[in-house]
Design an enzyme around this catalytic site. Structure first.
Site, PDB file in Angstrom:
ATOM      1  CD  GLU A 137      -6.204  -8.056   4.844  1.00  0.00           C
ATOM      2  OE1 GLU A 137      -6.225  -8.286   3.627  1.00  0.00           O
ATOM      3  OE2 GLU A 137      -5.153  -8.022   5.503  1.00  0.00           O
TER       4      GLU A 137
ATOM      5  CB  THR B 206      -0.900  -0.009   1.242  1.00  0.00           C
ATOM      6  OG1 THR B 206      -1.698  -1.189   1.200  1.00  0.00           O
ATOM      7  CG2 THR B 206      -1.792   1.202   1.292  1.00  0.00           C
TER       8      THR B 206
ATOM      9  N   GLY C 252       2.718  -2.457   8.227  1.00  0.00           N
ATOM     10  CA  GLY C 252       2.961  -2.805   9.626  1.00  0.00           C
ATOM     11  C   GLY C 252       4.302  -3.481   9.845  1.00  0.00           C
TER      12      GLY C 252
END
Lengths: 720, 720
Positions: free
Chosen positions: A474, A150, A189
């Site tokens: 998601e 992303t 993350g």
């Protein structure tokens, strides 16, 4: 420090007295129901075994974590995650045992992406040579990896990613470069402060075979890249990487930004991962834009270390096609399954506290005795008890989703792809609906608890903040419902082509029957008898979904309406379809069960009815329009729902007890098993709150904030 | 530290380009609309004048506040509140100007209860002697006071408070004593760490005149009590007081717990406040239990300093009856009015960011040009644009509520109490509905923003956390709807007694017409033409509410149903009634307006229609059941709503601009006026985030958390 409050007790009847009475009044066997729900894969046994080990570690004490700053809280998260990993070694825990420990500690692990995405991607997608090199390093945590896809400006639309990976055939290097600010990786993350490696997804730029000076983009491609020095832990030259800052939740996760400035890396040392993970990450969009599927073919032939890359532009079937659909569906079906335990946590707190909490007496009653438990008010019941029923509905749906996933995967490995589309549609629709039910349910429970629901003693703040991410991650909950609608429209189109043949599957048969009935208008006027037949309840949900699928088919296929103009309608269709699945699954599970004792079976049937009829009442008009339920029956729903709540009410405490959520995990004064609500709230305030160790200077004409500190306000200013 | 990212720009078209185009495409005059909304009481002028003064103070910088721990954040809150008070002196600000400064800084002031409840209660309720003593001390902040009513075990039901105030006639002292733990005061703002005085509400225990050894409770009564030493700021002997700990929001407020152990205070020094404030705090319950109203009479005769107390048990009309209803209604009507600005803030962020954010191209389009602004997707519009319309709906409702309040108060001061019940019902129903619309609206906006909506750059975290308190404070949103229902049932009962006479007021006339129509079934079969007449839209909302009021009347009055069994139905009735008020008010405001230019008027009419028809669609079945709208028209609502959104869409950015929320208040990367979304997000992450100044040791086998610190994990453990 002892004081007179040490000897004070709450007024009577206190929490323990009340909860004991609640538990006496129900004939449900908590152990039996808990076993039914959670014992199948050893969950309960693991929980009982790991819990005392976790609770004795001071680092896992939750007393102070709400009082820490973001940096301190992140440090705590890292310290706990490292300890958990050490304990895994010490206790020789399996991964399931380790996950149980994490579940109880309840921090989002800052190593989560290393464990779940980095290792998994390499294991499932890298070549044998790559695996031989990378897997030992990752499994031993010698290196820590993340997954960087992303970007600041692009999330769902993976094809729009901006980061470039140019192949320099002269030096045999890839050059990673961020041409814009929006090309910055974002949200990744475990990468902000911890990882030293990452799988980085970038637009692959290769020289045109005809004119080698011209670079052609071949779409997003994943690469394994070292990003920090192994000794100093500083970013490598040409890389800027860091944590994006505070969020609603995920306080212990270092979601990253990362940019590259003509950063070169040699494939010799870091062979890139060539199976196109990005493709299944973006399946949502590919599947509704099928003409892109030719891009599946963009795989590089065996790019082993240092070898010159050659490309084939023809379609090449990925080596492991199951993975392509599998990973996304896997993540979503897990979210469906996990939603029940998150919601069970909130409902456990709400049911127990609403039993202990008393307020007013019945205005039409004799005004004798203690005030009423607020759970006896229909206005409290209507917020909590349908959610209690929802935890059970989610449970059976989660199980069914996992079974569908497992079976489809087995089929696929045998080369049979027939169940893929169904599985993808089901997991998308249910992920959307189930995470909404749980997210909204947590907040509904909180509000139903009045003032104390706003306090830290609710135990819901962190789980709420963390879970708020679920509606958008998601696959955004609104966007992915297009998958369900596209699937159903396709099914309806097929059914409409030969409505008089036998159905290829259950949905096909139902669709064909609907179309046949439509022909002879009038013959289908009979509505279902939802107040007297559980099976008719299921059928009414199916008819409503089918009618909405037909409408969508009519708009899109017959009338050729613009897809985007139909999006709201398609979203409603997905919800109807997913509710229908949940209701049917719940019904089937109870119908087929042969083991549960009668008292439990009976209250679970009431939960089924409450979930179904409450959901129906909220969308009465859709059931009416689709001729599934009569106006008279819809008019009667409110009173039927209230009757069902009255029947479930005496079992409410035992129904939440059966979810077996330990007090340590709940971390809730309001939701304690023993009902010592007020003692715990007071303890948190009077003995644990660090703010009470600071004496303030309230005089506004003086700069000093902490009395006697002599600090004229500079202390706090320096932190801004 | 400069690096290569300093020179990077976002991809094109960037935020400023996009927002400039958005603003060009609408013919709305933002200044005119902003003036229409906010200029009437000088709000806009004050905002423009105070803003630069606030922004130049380093203490009011919001850059780091999300990174502070609870104790640090509270210190910052105290420091800011003290500075604001000093600035009030320096700049000779009026209270309105001071409030503007607080609004912009956006901290809940830890002195809030001192300013709003302590001073106000004394000013409005204390005797002249009491005021002469206390007002100078409170106004100058020489003492800081709080208001301690709610207890750990009792909130809404004030009559159930447990703290005792026993009159010792021998020593001429009151003795405050907490007999149980649940008697602890709880939630009392400004008292946890700051206040040295409090108005304490306790059960008044007086010797029975016949047998002086027996104490009789005379219900809750307020006392002014010193609680901390004026020099040391430590609690006085016999008092335990502190802050209750972390909450969802209100991080800068020291909500308190407080207990007393045979604490004696002399009335000579601290005359107690004798007007029964607690009565109007509990009006909600009194008004539905009218037989308690005799307790209004429990006032003590002139309790001046040191004088022996005598009691009268006969009913004594309170000196200032307007106050009794006034205070609660005042607080609630203020919440109604303020809801619009809170929601406007969230909608401003959502509209601007959804314009700047681009994702995918139209799948049925030519795929040329940049990706679509996500605000062009109906599934994004349906979440944001009805809320944009809601900000305007709330605006006119807030104004109307204030007018009703002002007029009622004037009537009351002239001795005319006719409008009291209406005002109380209206403020209860609207407080419940409007705070729900705003609270849920903030979260809906957040989710509509996808991933970045979960980040701190949304600017919505603190306002969300703080505002989550609103559904439960000042009368729980579910409980107070009983007031509306009780009022409407009473009105319907009166109407049913003489349906053929002229209506005493608008509601009465409507109710009577409904009853007359009911008699001749069939004659009322005509439904309203909601798709073609705005007035018919208003009437359909009124008919639906009236029909539901009649149902409730039938259940309660005719069929004598138990009150509690009807609570859910009564809650729905309140919502229907309140929606009807909002819709009618919006309609009236636009119909009566003579000043707005045509383009603005036109889009506001569309906002009216969108708010009304969107609300109607969500409750289609209620409109159908009450025969207010035909099934065909209800079927057409979804498409009409979508058309209205398409009409409003080009004006969306200017419609939020018109709320004139300054960037400093928004504190949002996503919602910046200039559209520099990505630059701001990156700046917060890369330059402002303190976590990025810490280098971590990711090796799990080492205890060390901060690399090179040599601290083997003890640092963070010591904070637990």
């Amino acid at each position: 420090m002892p004081d007179f409050t040490d000897n004070l007790r709450p007024s009577q009847p206190d929490g323990p007295t009340t909860l004991a009475r609640e538990r006496r009044q129900s004939n449900i066997a908590t152990e039996e129901l808990g076993h039914h729900l959670l014992a199948s894969d050893g969950f309960l046994e693991r929980q009982a075994r790991i819990l005392p080990i976790i609770q004795q570690e001071p680092l896992f004490s939750k007393d102070q974590q709400q009082n820490l700053s973001r940096p301190e809280r992140f440090k705590l998260g890292v310290a706990r995650a490292k300890l958990l990993r050490r304990m895994r070694d010490t206790h020789r825990w399996s991964y399931l045992e380790y996950q149980m420990a994490e579940y109880l500690v309840d921090d989002v692990s800052p190593y989560f992406l290393h464990m779940e995405m980095f290792i998994t991607t390499i294991r499932e997608q890298a070549s044998d040579e790559q695996q031989a090199y990378w897997l030992p390093l990752t499994k031993s945590w010698k290196i820590i990896g993340a997954y960087a896809q992303t970007e600041l400006g692009h999330g769902s639309n993976v094809r729009g990613l901006e980061l470039e990976a140019r192949w320099d055939s002269r030096t045999k290097e890839f050059v990673l470069h961020s041409p814009t600010l929006t090309a910055s990786k974002w949200w990744n993350g475990s990468l902000g402060r911890l990882a030293n490696h990452a799988i980085v997804v970038a637009q692959l730029l290769l020289p045109d075979p005809g004119s080698p000076d011209i670079y052609v983009s071949h779409g997003p491609h994943p690469f394994i890249v070292q990003v920090r020095d192994m000794k100093t832990h500083q970013p490598l030259n040409g890389i800027v990487v860091g944590d994006i800052g505070p969020k609603y939740g995920y306080i212990t996760m270092d979601n990253a930004y990362m940019l590259f400035d003509q950063f070169r890396f040699v494939t010799r040392l870091y062979p890139y991962c060539h199976v196109t993970h990005y493709i299944y990450r973006s399946l949502d969009y590919l599947s509704i834009t099928p003409r892109y599927s030719g891009l599946f073919g963009l795989v590089c032939n065996s790019p082993v270390q240092g070898q010159v890359i050659t490309l084939t532009r023809i379609y090449t079937k990925p080596e492991k096609p199951a993975l392509i659909y599998g990973s996304l569906t896997y993540v979503r079906s897990n979210m469906v399954h996990r939603a029940r335990l998150v919601l069970a946590r909130a409902v456990t707190v709400a049911v127990r506290y609403s039993s202990v909490r008393r307020q007013f007496q019945d205005r039409d009653g004799d005004k004798k005795g203690p005030e009423m438990s607020v759970l006896d008010y229909p206005t409290v019941q209507i917020r909590i008890l349908p959610l209690l029923a929802t935890t059970y509905a989610l449970h059976y749906t989660g199980l069914a989703m996992q079974t569908v996933y497992k079976n489809a995967r087995q089929d696929i490995e045998k080369g049979n792809f027939n169940s893929l589309a169904h599985m993808h549609s089901m997991s998308s629709g249910l992920k959307s609906l189930c995470t909404i039910l749980a997210t909204d349910g947590i907040e509904t429970c909180r509000r139903a608890m009045g003032g104390h629901g706003f306090g830290g003693g609710s135990g819901l703040i962190q789980v709420n903040n963390d879970y708020l991410s679920k509606p958008t991650v998601e696959g955004d909950n609104w966007m992915i419902t297009q998958q369900v609608a596209a699937y159903l429209i396709k099914k309806m189109t097929a059914a409409a082509e030969s409505p008089d043949t036998a159905g290829a599957d259950e949905t096909d048969a139902r669709f064909k029957e609907f179309i046949r009935n439509k022909r002879c208008l009038g013959s289908e006027k009979r509505t279902y008898d939802i107040l007297n037949s559980d099976l008719d309840v299921v059928k009414s949900f199916e008819l409503r979904a089918t009618a909405m699928a037909y409408d969508a088919y009519e708009q899109r296929v017959m009338k050729k309406q613009n897809w985007n103009s139909l999006l709201i309608q398609l979203h409603k269709l997905s919800r109807a379809q997913s509710e229908s699945i949940i209701v049917a699954t719940f019904f089937d599970a109870l119908s087929n069960d042969k083991t549960l004792s009668t008292p439990i079976k009976s209250v679970l049937w009431d939960c089924f009815r409450l979930f179904a009829l409450y959901s129906m009442e909220n969308e009465s008009f859709e059931f009416f329009r689709s001729n599934a339920v009569s106006q008279a029956d819809l008019n009667a729903l409110a009173s039927r729902v209230q009757d069902l709540m009255a029947r479930i009410r005496p079992h409410a405490v035992k129904l939440v007890d059966s979810w077996m959520v330990p007090d340590y995990l709940l971390d809730s004064a309001l939701g304690r098993y023993d009902g010592r609500v007020y003692e715990d709230l007071f303890n948190r305030a009077h003995r644990l709150n660090p703010l009470n160790r600071i004496t303030f200077n309230p005089n506004y004409w003086e700069d000093e904030i902490v009395k006697g500190s002599g600090d004229n306000g500079g202390g706090i200013l320096s932190k801004l």
